[in-house]
Motif scaffolding. Structure first.
Motif, PDB file in Angstrom:
ATOM      1  N   ASN A   1       8.805   7.326   5.491  1.00  0.00           N
ATOM      2  CA  ASN A   1       9.852   7.370   6.429  1.00  0.00           C
ATOM      3  C   ASN A   1       9.548   6.103   8.034  1.00  0.00           C
ATOM      4  N   PRO A   2      10.511   5.662   7.845  1.00  0.00           N
ATOM      5  CA  PRO A   2       9.989   4.873   9.286  1.00  0.00           C
ATOM      6  C   PRO A   2       9.288   5.711  10.843  1.00  0.00           C
ATOM      7  N   ARG A   3      10.786   6.328  10.476  1.00  0.00           N
ATOM      8  CA  ARG A   3      10.625   7.409  11.788  1.00  0.00           C
ATOM      9  C   ARG A   3      10.807   6.342  13.038  1.00  0.00           C
ATOM     10  N   ASN A   4      11.604   5.938  13.012  1.00  0.00           N
ATOM     11  CA  ASN A   4      12.119   5.323  14.248  1.00  0.00           C
ATOM     12  C   ASN A   4      12.522   6.532  15.913  1.00  0.00           C
ATOM     13  N   LEU A   5      12.512   6.084  16.604  1.00  0.00           N
ATOM     14  CA  LEU A   5      12.972   6.325  18.257  1.00  0.00           C
ATOM     15  C   LEU A   5      14.074   6.323  17.888  1.00  0.00           C
TER      16      LEU A   5
ATOM     17  N   ASP B   1       9.784   0.325  17.742  1.00  0.00           N
ATOM     18  CA  ASP B   1      10.549   1.401  17.551  1.00  0.00           C
ATOM     19  C   ASP B   1      10.156   2.514  16.473  1.00  0.00           C
TER      20      ASP B   1
ATOM     21  N   ALA C   1       7.932  -4.742   8.917  1.00  0.00           N
ATOM     22  CA  ALA C   1       7.085  -3.884   9.782  1.00  0.00           C
ATOM     23  C   ALA C   1       8.393  -2.970  10.515  1.00  0.00           C
ATOM     24  N   ILE C   2       9.665  -3.368  10.970  1.00  0.00           N
ATOM     25  CA  ILE C   2      10.099  -2.633  11.758  1.00  0.00           C
ATOM     26  C   ILE C   2      11.335  -1.923  10.728  1.00  0.00           C
TER      27      ILE C   2
ATOM     28  N   THR D   1      21.010   1.616  14.611  1.00  0.00           N
ATOM     29  CA  THR D   1      21.101   0.710  14.417  1.00  0.00           C
ATOM     30  C   THR D   1      19.402   0.106  14.260  1.00  0.00           C
TER      31      THR D   1
ATOM     32  N   ARG E   1      18.557  -4.032  19.611  1.00  0.00           N
ATOM     33  CA  ARG E   1      19.126  -3.742  18.958  1.00  0.00           C
ATOM     34  C   ARG E   1      20.833  -3.939  17.914  1.00  0.00           C
TER      35      ARG E   1
ATOM     36  N   MET F   1      11.010  11.933  21.352  1.00  0.00           N
ATOM     37  CA  MET F   1      11.581  10.671  21.158  1.00  0.00           C
ATOM     38  C   MET F   1      11.839  10.459  19.935  1.00  0.00           C
TER      39      MET F   1
ATOM     40  N   ARG G   1       8.379 -12.045  21.534  1.00  0.00           N
ATOM     41  CA  ARG G   1       8.093 -10.426  20.875  1.00  0.00           C
ATOM     42  C   ARG G   1       9.212  -9.582  21.325  1.00  0.00           C
ATOM     43  N   GLU G   2      10.501 -10.636  21.751  1.00  0.00           N
ATOM     44  CA  GLU G   2      11.428  -9.603  21.712  1.00  0.00           C
ATOM     45  C   GLU G   2      12.263  -8.943  20.807  1.00  0.00           C
ATOM     46  N   ALA G   3      13.101  -8.072  20.712  1.00  0.00           N
ATOM     47  CA  ALA G   3      13.919  -7.527  19.650  1.00  0.00           C
ATOM     48  C   ALA G   3      14.659  -6.279  20.527  1.00  0.00           C
TER      49      ALA G   3
ATOM     50  N   LEU H   1      16.565  -3.376  13.846  1.00  0.00           N
ATOM     51  CA  LEU H   1      16.609  -3.872  15.602  1.00  0.00           C
ATOM     52  C   LEU H   1      16.637  -5.266  14.675  1.00  0.00           C
TER      53      LEU H   1
ATOM     54  N   GLU I   1       0.861  -1.251   0.081  1.00  0.00           N
ATOM     55  CA  GLU I   1       0.506  -0.193  -0.106  1.00  0.00           C
ATOM     56  C   GLU I   1       1.280   1.552  -0.054  1.00  0.00           C
TER      57      GLU I   1
END
Lengths: 622, 240
Positions: A582-586, B48, A550-551, A311, A323, B127, A319-321, A313, A160
């Motif tokens: 843009n994935p806009r990561n934290l 994230d 997704a990530i 970096t 860096r 953040m 459900r863990e990920a 993930l 999409e």
């Protein structure tokens, strides 16, 4: 009195029913309206000017057929977006040159049309009472333009975000009168009856598919370097070279010298070094191009690049990920924003990339320019040792943190590595570098995984001999004469390579061409993009891998397609790519900072509200 | 307008002096923060991403299904139970003004609750590079969702003198209206109708940052219809 009240009540109910009918009617009337406001910063749900321009210039009608049936309501947002997007596109094109047809899938005709075109059914889990069963439905569209086979886009919900680009790029490429031919040298996919899948098992199938959709017939994948690259290929993507022979490297060089543009995706450390058979060996894969790259003034350093700040993930199960430093994410701040290829690129994941180093002195002395297009963040580092790459925890102490180059563009004159030497292949040869083709089961001429190779999913063909083929040996196996310095050479960008030793006898030259392929060039202007990673476009970490989709993002696909487009001399599509989401990561945070953020959010506002309540209570009492 | 404002002021004063709105707002804001930052299923820090839809606006819907009935339940039931409704309906104030005043006061309280969660997107934007468009769209959608459900809840409240009955009925109606979306996920002939009727499908589209006229029309007409029914119900009391 009672009768009057009854009449009023009756009137009241009648008016309510009337209002209900009006409301339902209004909603039905507006159901087909697609008036909407797109609040997203990048206008993700609005057609870009670039798309509008391309659609407005359509000369032949493009027919879009949408196959939508049996898809649960949770995909309704996708359907709405597709409807709205196609409506906008229809409006942007002039004189009904963009026709949208929603195929009636309830009719047998619709189903047989889907089957004829090869439209795949989408498989999803649907609730049937208390149990979830597998169901199938249609969620695809096809684009018909000209005489070419329709382009098919299945599973629209998965693409999409890129749908506008994919549709417009397909239309653009198919309606171009002159199309650049983009070639790709990559390991061939292989059908494996034991793997159970219908799809061929390969490493770069999805990217090949992306290129075919974007460039249509002008995309040629699975080319081989055993022979000279066909002269009409303008851009060649050489993916994950492994133990290339001298002949293969020579053909790549000759392709560049005659004006072809190259995208070289090196991959000395790949998933095999981390999880596969090569993890025991603790040696990076050799491409066979090391000497040649050194000649060009670019070196892929031994080892991998890590980054402590930017970096991706890494899935740890459940459900863990965490860096993972060896999957650095190239951030826009560390890309060359002057270059069209990286100007609008979103953050891009790279997987166990190699550091590239540029010999500046050599470049300057030979009149070339080498531009670093992307680096790690300031917290990047080189790690020579490639053992234990599974470990996600790395200690920054004792490491030199710096920006490490990951992508380099080299432009300018280059003299052939084989200047004054016999043409490789004119005598029996060995692989150009130490890693023999049969040593680890790699190094087949076309890069196909060989027997025992962890890259392949099936028993492959026996390793090919590196012995030169008869066709490769020009002039009956004798070394060719190199052209003299003052002889005319091919202008970069022109389709036909000029021949050396031309005596003006066209027929004789043509005959010679047929027999021996393009003649040898000893120098020329090259344009080469070197990338320290190939996994950014591989299947395993591409859009089919939910974690990437997704990530971490799959920007690598856009990046290489952008680069191919730009190097072919067109930047029309780059304007469309600009809007890649843009994935806009934290930003990276310490665990204690995260806890602080969580607790502040959990307690601060509720406490303030309760405090306000208590203040009101106290004030009222006093 | 003056009549509406007078009723609105009276209702707001009642909210201000009661401890319940403070407790409800605190629970609502804390609950949302907990679901967003602490719930392992949503795993904000694992994903994230500086985005709000998955972990916030999707969850918000379920919190609103509880919040709105809490606010709506006492609107008319209290009046009926306390015997003040007779006084109200005999006042020289139009019924529509009474309904509108109560509705706007309830909506204001909901707005305060929604604003109390505003600290979450502010935190997320600190953040990462948060796109505020979908956040604005999501809040706008949530506001319209509340308006529709509140109109229904106030009408339900006018039908009974018991707050708890009003709460349960509105909660049930909310669950049905949202659950329709899940029912519509089962493919079948009724799926498109259920999907169109569901509050959820119209609300979720806005969370992506797209305000569609069809969604706005649905919420506005839904609220208008139940406000009208409410006026009719109170009017009928006058003639009883």
């Amino acid at each position: 009195m009672e009768g009057r009240n009854l009449q009023i009540r009756r009137l009241s109910w009648m008016s309510s029913i009337l209002l209900f009918a009006v409301i339902v009617l209004a909603n039905i009337v507006f159901a087909r309206s697609a008036t909407r406001i797109d609040l997203t910063e990048e206008g993700v749900y609005t057609l870009t000017d670039g798309s509008k321009r391309i659609l407005a210039g359509l000369e032949d009608p493009a027919i879009i057929k949408v196959f939508w049936q049996g898809i649960p309501a949770r995909f309704d947002n996708t359907k709405r977006y597709v409807e709205a997007l196609l409506d906008e596109m229809e409006n942007a094109a002039s004189d009904e040159r963009f026709q949208v047809q929603w195929v009636d899938m309830e009719e047998e005709e619709g189903k047989s049309a889907a089957s004829e075109l090869g439209v795949e059914q989408y498989v999803f889990g649907a609730a049937h009472g208390s149990e979830v069963r597998e169901s199938k439905g249609y969620m695809s569209l096809t684009i018909e333009l000209g005489n070419e086979k329709p382009a098919i886009f299945n599973a629209l919900s998965l693409i999409e975000d890129q749908l506008e680009y994919l549709i417009v790029a397909t239309i653009y490429q198919r309606s171009r009168t002159e199309r650049p031919v983009i070639g790709m040298v990559a390991p061939r996919p292989q059908f494996n009856p034991f793997m159970g899948g219908r799809r061929p098992q390969g490493q770069f199938n999805d990217f090949g598919e992306t290129m075919r959709k974007a460039f249509g017939n002008a995309a040629r994948d699975y080319l081989t370097l055993d022979q000279p690259i066909e002269p009409d290929v303008e851009v060649l993507i050489l993916t994950r070279p492994r133990a290339l022979t001298e002949t293969q490297v020579y053909h790549f060089e000759q392709f560049l010298l005659r004006g072809g543009r190259g995208i070289l995706l090196l991959d000395p450390v790949d998933i095999d070094n981390v999880f596969g058979a090569a993890s025991q060996r603790a040696e990076p894969h050799l491409s066979g191009m090391e000497d040649w790259l050194s000649h060009v003034g670019v070196t892929a350093e031994r080892g991998v690049v890590g980054d402590f700040e930017a970096t991706c993930l890494f899935p740890k199960g459940g459900r863990e990920a965490v860096r993972y430093p060896f999957w650095p994410k190239v951030l826009p701040d560390f890309m060359d924003r002057e270059n069209p290829v990286t100007r609008n690129l979103a953050p891009m994941p790279m997987y166990w990339p190699a550091a590239l180093s540029v010999d500046e002195k050599k470049q300057t002395a030979e009149g070339r320019t080498a531009t670093v297009l992307a680096t790690t963040s300031d917290s990047g580092y080189r790690r020579g040792d490639i053992t234990a790459l599974k470990d996600t925890a790395e200690d920054a102490s004792g490491k030199l943190l710096e920006r490490v180059p990951l992508i380099v563009m080299v432009e300018g004159p280059l003299k052939s590595l084989w200047l004054g030497k016999p043409v490789p292949g004119s005598e029996p040869e060995k692989p150009a570098d130490g890693e023999g083709g049969s040593e680890d089961g790699e190094g087949s001429g076309d890069g196909a995984p060989a027997a025992g190779s962890p890259d392949g999913d099936a028993p492959a063909d026996p390793p090919k001999s590196d012995e030169p083929k008869k066709d490769d040996a020009p002039e009956g196996g004798e070394p060719k004469e190199a052209p003299k310095a003052d002889e005319p050479k091919k202008d970069p960008g022109k389709d036909e390579p000029k021949q050396d030793g031309s005596d003006g006898d066209g027929d004789a030259d043509a005959k010679e061409d047929e027999e021996s392929g393009p003649a040898r060039l000893e120098d020329g202007e090259i344009k080469l993009l070197v990338v320290g990673d190939a996994e950014l476009i591989c299947d395993q970490l591409g859009p089919r891998f939910p974690f990437s989709r997704a990530i971490n993002g799959v920007t690598g696909f856009s990046f290489v397609a952008n680069a191919a487009e730009w190097m072919s001399g067109s930047d029309d599509l780059l304007a469309l790519r600009a809007r890649a989401t843009n994935p806009r990561n934290l930003e990276q945070m310490e665990d204690k900072d995260r806890d602080l953020v969580k607790n502040l959010n959990l307690y601060l506002i509720p406490l303030l509200v309760l405090l306000a309540g208590m203040t009101v209570f106290i004030v009222r009492r006093s | 307008m003056g009549e509406i404002f007078a009723v609105y002021r009276k209702e707001m004063r009642a909210y201000l002096v009661s401890p319940i709105p403070y407790i409800v707002t605190a629970l609502f804001a804390g609950g949302m923060a907990w679901r967003f930052f602490f719930d392992p299923d949503k795993a904000f820090f694992v994903y994230d991403k500086a985005e709000m839809y998955r972990g916030f606006f999707f969850e918000l819907e379920y919190f609103l299904i509880i919040l709105v009935p809490v606010i709506a339940m006492g609107q008319w039931s209290n009046e009926s139970n306390g015997g003040t409704i007779e006084t109200l309906v005999t006042l020289p104030v139009r019924t529509s003004s009474l309904v509108a005043g109560k509705f706007l006061a309830g909506l204001t309280l909901i707005l305060v609750c929604l604003l109390a969660t505003g600290v979450i997107p502010v935190t997320v934007s600190n953040m990462g590079d948060l796109d505020w468009g979908p956040v604005h769209g999501g809040y706008f959608g949530a506001f319209l969702f509340c308006a529709a459900l509140l109109a229904l809840g106030i009408w339900v409240s006018s039908l009974t003198r018991y707050q708890i009955v009003s709460f349960v009925l509105t909660l049930f109606a909310g669950l049905v209206l949202v659950g329709m979306y899940d029912l519509a996920n089962e493919t079948g002939p009724l799926a498109p109708i259920l999907e169109q009727l569901s509050l959820s499908s119209h609300y979720q589209a806005m969370g992506r940052g797209v305000i569609d006229l069809r969604d706005v029309l649905y919420f506005v007409s839904f609220a208008a219809f139940f406000l009208y029914l409410n006026v009719q119900t109170i009017e009928n009391r006058r003639y009883r």
